[in-house]
Design a protein around this motif. Structure first.
Motif, mmCIF file in Angstrom:
data_model
loop_
_atom_site.group_PDB
_atom_site.id
_atom_site.type_symbol
_atom_site.label_atom_id
_atom_site.label_comp_id
_atom_site.label_asym_id
_atom_site.label_seq_id
_atom_site.Cartn_x
_atom_site.Cartn_y
_atom_site.Cartn_z
ATOM 1 N N ALA A 36 -50.437 -21.983 71.434
ATOM 2 C CA ALA A 36 -50.904 -20.789 70.753
ATOM 3 C C ALA A 36 -49.824 -20.170 69.871
ATOM 4 C CB ALA A 36 -51.365 -19.770 71.789
ATOM 5 N N ASP A 37 -48.565 -20.331 70.279
ATOM 6 C CA ASP A 37 -47.455 -19.758 69.538
ATOM 7 C C ASP A 37 -47.484 -20.150 68.062
ATOM 8 O OD1 ASP A 37 -45.910 -17.978 70.813
ATOM 9 O OD2 ASP A 37 -44.071 -19.184 70.661
ATOM 10 N N ALA A 38 -47.686 -21.458 67.833
ATOM 11 C CA ALA A 38 -47.677 -21.972 66.473
ATOM 12 C C ALA A 38 -48.826 -21.373 65.674
ATOM 13 C CB ALA A 38 -47.784 -23.483 66.495
ATOM 14 N N ALA A 39 -49.955 -21.176 66.314
ATOM 15 C CA ALA A 39 -51.120 -20.647 65.614
ATOM 16 C C ALA A 39 -50.908 -19.195 65.223
ATOM 17 C CB ALA A 39 -52.355 -20.761 66.508
ATOM 18 N N LYS A 40 -49.994 -18.534 65.930
ATOM 19 C CA LYS A 40 -49.778 -17.112 65.640
ATOM 20 C C LYS A 40 -48.786 -16.892 64.515
ATOM 21 C CE LYS A 40 -50.444 -15.290 70.309
ATOM 22 N NZ LYS A 40 -49.631 -14.966 71.481
ATOM 23 N N LYS A 41 -47.971 -17.920 64.233
ATOM 24 C CA LYS A 41 -46.882 -17.731 63.280
ATOM 25 C C LYS A 41 -47.415 -17.761 61.841
ATOM 26 C CE LYS A 41 -43.834 -20.787 62.117
ATOM 27 N NZ LYS A 41 -42.867 -21.877 62.155
ATOM 28 N N VAL A 42 -46.973 -16.811 61.032
ATOM 29 C CA VAL A 42 -47.336 -16.817 59.617
ATOM 30 C C VAL A 42 -46.064 -16.942 58.795
ATOM 31 C CG1 VAL A 42 -48.507 -15.591 57.768
ATOM 32 C CG2 VAL A 42 -49.266 -15.286 60.122
ATOM 33 N N GLU A 43 -45.941 -18.075 58.100
ATOM 34 C CA GLU A 43 -44.721 -18.320 57.336
ATOM 35 C C GLU A 43 -44.859 -17.727 55.938
ATOM 36 O OE1 GLU A 43 -43.599 -22.418 57.130
ATOM 37 O OE2 GLU A 43 -42.041 -22.007 55.640
ATOM 38 N N GLU A 53 -34.779 -5.223 48.327
ATOM 39 C CA GLU A 53 -35.991 -6.050 48.422
ATOM 40 C C GLU A 53 -36.190 -6.590 49.834
ATOM 41 O OE1 GLU A 53 -35.023 -8.520 45.116
ATOM 42 O OE2 GLU A 53 -34.000 -10.011 46.324
ATOM 43 N N ALA A 54 -35.078 -6.980 50.500
ATOM 44 C CA ALA A 54 -35.206 -7.480 51.872
ATOM 45 C C ALA A 54 -35.671 -6.350 52.800
ATOM 46 C CB ALA A 54 -33.873 -8.045 52.356
ATOM 47 N N ASP A 55 -35.201 -5.106 52.521
ATOM 48 C CA ASP A 55 -35.629 -3.958 53.326
ATOM 49 C C ASP A 55 -37.114 -3.697 53.138
ATOM 50 O OD1 ASP A 55 -32.926 -3.711 53.867
ATOM 51 O OD2 ASP A 55 -32.611 -2.326 52.197
ATOM 52 N N GLY A 56 -37.563 -3.833 51.891
ATOM 53 C CA GLY A 56 -38.972 -3.639 51.606
ATOM 54 C C GLY A 56 -39.838 -4.654 52.334
ATOM 55 N N LEU A 57 -39.365 -5.905 52.335
ATOM 56 C CA LEU A 57 -40.107 -6.965 53.015
ATOM 57 C C LEU A 57 -40.184 -6.669 54.514
ATOM 58 C CD1 LEU A 57 -41.469 -9.734 52.597
ATOM 59 C CD2 LEU A 57 -39.262 -10.807 53.035
ATOM 60 N N GLN A 58 -39.072 -6.191 55.053
ATOM 61 C CA GLN A 58 -39.007 -5.831 56.473
ATOM 62 C C GLN A 58 -40.034 -4.740 56.800
ATOM 63 O OE1 GLN A 58 -37.155 -7.385 58.598
ATOM 64 N NE2 GLN A 58 -37.662 -6.122 60.375
ATOM 65 N N ALA A 59 -40.133 -3.756 55.894
ATOM 66 C CA ALA A 59 -41.086 -2.660 56.109
ATOM 67 C C ALA A 59 -42.521 -3.179 56.112
ATOM 68 C CB ALA A 59 -40.907 -1.599 55.019
ATOM 69 N N MET A 60 -42.809 -4.119 55.213
ATOM 70 C CA MET A 60 -44.164 -4.694 55.191
ATOM 71 C C MET A 60 -44.419 -5.528 56.435
ATOM 72 S SD MET A 60 -45.769 -5.816 51.592
ATOM 73 C CE MET A 60 -44.534 -6.919 50.984
ATOM 74 N N LYS A 61 -43.367 -6.194 56.894
ATOM 75 C CA LYS A 61 -43.497 -7.023 58.099
ATOM 76 C C LYS A 61 -43.894 -6.152 59.289
ATOM 77 C CE LYS A 61 -40.640 -8.879 61.647
ATOM 78 N NZ LYS A 61 -39.416 -9.442 62.152
ATOM 79 N N GLY A 70 -51.716 -10.103 67.242
ATOM 80 C CA GLY A 70 -51.730 -11.502 67.631
ATOM 81 C C GLY A 70 -50.848 -12.385 66.772
ATOM 82 N N LEU A 71 -50.324 -11.865 65.675
ATOM 83 C CA LEU A 71 -49.601 -12.713 64.726
ATOM 84 C C LEU A 71 -48.130 -12.334 64.650
ATOM 85 C CD1 LEU A 71 -52.200 -12.583 61.802
ATOM 86 C CD2 LEU A 71 -51.787 -14.513 63.318
ATOM 87 N N THR A 72 -47.272 -13.344 64.402
ATOM 88 C CA THR A 72 -45.856 -13.047 64.167
ATOM 89 C C THR A 72 -45.485 -13.469 62.766
ATOM 90 O OG1 THR A 72 -45.322 -15.140 65.178
ATOM 91 C CG2 THR A 72 -44.998 -13.181 66.530
ATOM 92 N N ASP A 331 -55.851 -18.066 58.262
ATOM 93 C CA ASP A 331 -56.269 -16.724 58.668
ATOM 94 C C ASP A 331 -55.082 -15.767 58.661
ATOM 95 O OD1 ASP A 331 -58.758 -17.699 58.930
ATOM 96 O OD2 ASP A 331 -58.635 -18.006 61.113
ATOM 97 N N GLY A 332 -53.955 -16.275 59.140
ATOM 98 C CA GLY A 332 -52.745 -15.448 59.149
ATOM 99 C C GLY A 332 -52.338 -15.079 57.734
ATOM 100 N N ALA A 333 -52.441 -16.069 56.820
ATOM 101 C CA ALA A 333 -52.064 -15.807 55.435
ATOM 102 C C ALA A 333 -52.979 -14.749 54.830
ATOM 103 C CB ALA A 333 -52.135 -17.098 54.625
ATOM 104 N N VAL A 334 -54.284 -14.841 55.117
ATOM 105 C CA VAL A 334 -55.217 -13.852 54.575
ATOM 106 C C VAL A 334 -54.885 -12.461 55.124
ATOM 107 C CG1 VAL A 334 -57.630 -13.108 54.570
ATOM 108 C CG2 VAL A 334 -57.063 -15.504 54.143
#
Lengths: 430, 284
Positions: A36-43, A53-61, A70-72, A331-334
């Motif tokens: 299940a771990d792999a299914a939860k990961k969104v690359e 920019e990295a801080d902004g990405l972190q905030a969106m994360k 359910g997603l990482t 699904d994770g990407a969406v």
């Protein structure tokens, strides 16, 4: 004696190899069991690694993980400004049919290579579901559509046609009004030259292309500029000749080329040069405290205006996220794209990155100083797409334009530049 | 038997790939998705119509001449001085060899700063040094100079490789038997004539090896140039052009054509050398 030693070494090495092989296998087995771990990961593949920019990405994360327990989020960012290295790596990943779940790309024609190769899935369904066509400016949606299909979700907007200047240097040189047209600009450049300062600072060759797009927009006007990317473009006509001559005149006031855009912008901040035409990422560099920026005071140490002749037009570029075909976790990407498109996501990302949201309904109180100006113009101005930053032309065309401008910087031959640009438009396959 | 795996590997990964590259260069696969049909030598002739190609070839020639000439001359001179028995020879030898241990990328980053084109008040790096010692007239644009920029680009390469050439020559010098020199001296040669007529002819194989090693490095130059100036037209060479063609223009056929030309240029250096050394081996 020596033989025996060799044999001992060989046996040891062989033994170690087997051991490590077993070890590797064991670990793999362990990692696979909680499937299940792999299914939860969104690359999420991007080139946002710098300060801001990295801080902004972190905030969106954080928003993403809160909304999707359910997603990482898996950050697959590759360092390197404007994504040069990231895109080279991405190409090899796509060719090997192992795409990330979603990747960053400049919105617009730069994505055409991926679209042609069949790497991307249209995201019109998301635009319908989230009613994005109501919150993004209509012109933006038009300018990123390819045959009615939209292939990415813009997260932020940068402005390309910004003229940065040093008020002190202008005052010293006797320039009282901020130049609004190309004629006024040339007159101001001449005054600064008389005063013994660098009239216009410039960086490496791509910054000349950046300057060219602003001059084209200013000289041709927004409508004619936007037409250059359609079937009824006119690259060989007299209006283009005049625009390129304007470019030549302006370039004749440029100082020694600097290594990149930062040293060129710094010349303005330090009072060595009067003007610099650069995208609004320069604002963060001027304004942020050291070491990330120069710690200058806006309106006194540096100031800005639309580049000459382009008042009322917002030349935009945008970072966006895509939906690759064959994404391991679609699904994770969406889910990620939904966060990237949302008001909350964009308002978390953009103030940190130093850009404005693509949405018209952003929380204006978050954007101050330059960004407040930009946000106001984004909602009210006419829009035009940037050349150098992948909105209006695909990679091949952009490279050809860069080549033509690079050769022009040596030959100063306007006729040759115009021929080369016309050929580039004809051969772009766009 | 023992060498057969490496022969197979080389056959596939070197010669197989070379063949594949030449085949790609003879197609019209000008973007990544099209199939590409055979067009013969069209790409090879067409590329000469492109201004950028002739420019990058010119740059490569200037760079090669200055770099190979400079490194040979400087390396020879250093070896000559060493051979004359300088004090602290071992230390000096190590100092001159050290740059070899650095990658061209690191060299390039440092020299980009040293060769900053700022002049006058804005001078940094070497231009600043010239100013401090009162040689302002020597300040120039370095690699941003339109005509001689590539000669400036060769300076870091010379800096990096001349120590290696020195080591080659020094071994060559040491390989010249003393009794030959003695014999020449007894025959009434001046020191200069000893070098001119005895030592130099015996150094010919060393010079040739050095020439070939430097020559092929120079024709393939990529890392140093990208580290110093990036992918700019003003310092464009075929290897950088190839990279731009493949990764920026997305034109595989054009990239393959340029790669083929680079291979041909390098083989002009290498093949005569191989023939010559094979013949020599057979003779002995």
């Amino acid at each position: 004696m020596r033989r025996r030693w060799m044999a001992a070494v060989a046996v040891t090495v062989a033994g170690m190899l087997t051991l490590t092989a077993c070890g590797g296998g064991g670990e793999e087995g362990a990692a696979q069991s909680p499937q299940a771990d792999a299914a939860k990961k969104v690359e999420v593949f991007s080139w946002w690694t710098g300060p801001g920019e990295a801080d902004g990405l972190q905030a969106m994360k954080e928003i993403f993980e809160k909304q999707n327990p359910g997603l990482t989020f898996f950050d697959a960012a590759v360092a390197g400004g404007s994504g040069d290295k990231a895109r080279a790596l991405l190409t090899s990943k796509l060719q090997a049919d192992t795409p990330p779940d979603t990747f960053q790309g400049h919105a617009g024609a730069e994505l055409q290579g991926y679209i042609k190769a069949g790497d991307l899935e249209p995201v019109n369904f998301l635009y319908d579901e989230l009613k994005l066509k109501d919150v993004f400016p209509q012109q933006l949606v038009d300018q990123i559509s390819v045959g009615g299909q939209i292939y990415s979700v813009p997260v932020n907007i940068h402005r390309s046609n910004v003229m940065w200047f040093n008020p002190g240097v202008l005052k010293e040189a006797g320039v009282t009004e901020v130049p609004g047209t190309i004629e006024e600009f040339v007159a101001a450049l001449e005054k600064v030259k008389q005063a013994g300062k660098v009239p216009l600072s410039i960086g490496s060759e791509w910054t000349a292309v950046h300057l060219l797009e602003s001059v084209l927009l200013g000289s041709l006007g927004t409508e004619a500029y936007n037409q250059l990317w359609t079937a009824n473009s006119d690259w060989s006509g007299p209006a283009m000749t005049k625009a390129l001559n304007d470019f030549k005149t302006i370039m004749s006031y440029a100082g020694d080329p600097q290594d990149d855009w930062q040293p060129a912008a710094k010349q303005v901040a330090d009072g060595e040069a009067a003007f610099n035409i650069m995208g609004d990422w320069a604002y963060g560099y001027f304004h942020n405290p050291p070491d990330g920026g120069l710690g200058k005071k806006s309106k006194t140490d540096f100031d800005w205006a639309p580049s000459p002749g382009t008042g009322g037009t917002f030349m935009w570029l945008s970072d966006s996220f895509t939906l690759p075909k064959g994404a391991p976790n679609r699904d994770g990407a969406v889910a990620w794209l939904k966060v990237a498109a949302s008001k909350e996501g964009q308002d978390a990302f953009n103030p940190k990155k130093g850009s404005i949201p693509a949405r018209k309904d952003a929380d204006t109180s978050l954007y101050t100083d330059y960004l407040a100006d930009a946000l106001k113009d984004w909602g009210s101005n006419k829009l035009a797409g940037s050349i150098q930053h992948g909105v209006t032309v695909n990679d091949a065309w952009r490279t050809a334009i860069n080549e033509a401008v690079g050769l022009f910087q040596q030959s100063k031959d306007v006729a040759a530049l115009q021929t080369a640009l016309a050929d580039a438009a004809k051969n772009s396959g766009q | 038997m023992l060498v057969s795996p490496s022969i197979v590997a080389i056959a596939v990964f070197v010669y197989g790939m070379l063949g594949w590259n030449f085949r790609l260069a003879m197609t019209d696969k000008h973007d990544e998705v099209s199939e590409g049909s055979f067009v013969g030598l069209e790409n090879f002739t067409g590329i000469w119509d492109q201004q950028r190609w002739s420019l990058s070839v010119n740059h490569a020639i200037v760079f090669t001449v200055v770099f190979v000439g400079g490194a040979l001359a400087l390396g020879w001179l250093l070896a000559f001085l060493m051979e004359k028995g300088l004090r602290g020879e071992g230390t000096l030898r190590a100092i001159y060899l050290f740059p070899m241990a650095i990658s061209f990328v690191a060299t390039g980053v440092v020299w980009r700063w040293l060769m900053n084109s700022g002049i006058g008040e804005r001078a940094v790096g070497l231009n600043r040094l010239f100013e401090v010692v009162g040689l302002e007239s020597l300040q120039w644009q370095w690699f941003r100079d339109q005509d001689w920029g590539m000669a400036a680009m060769a300076i870091p390469a010379i800096w990096q490789m001349s120590g290696y050439v020195m080591a080659l020559f020094l071994a060559g010098f040491r390989g010249v038997p003393d009794d030959l020199r003695e014999a020449a001296r007894v025959d009434g040669c001046t020191e200069w004539q000893v070098y001119r007529h005895v030592v130099l002819p015996l150094l010919r194989p060393v010079t040739l090896s050095a020439l070939i090693i430097l020559g092929h490095i120079s024709l393939k130059a990529f890392d140093l140039i990208v580290a110093v100036s990036g992918k700019q037209i003003i310092t464009d060479v075929p290897a950088v052009f190839m990279w731009v063609a493949v990764f920026d223009s997305h034109d595989p056929a054009k990239g393959a054509t340029i790669a083929a030309y680079i291979v041909i240029a390098v083989s002009i250096f290498v093949i005569p050398y191989l023939v010559w050394s094979l013949r020599k081996e057979r003779r002995s």
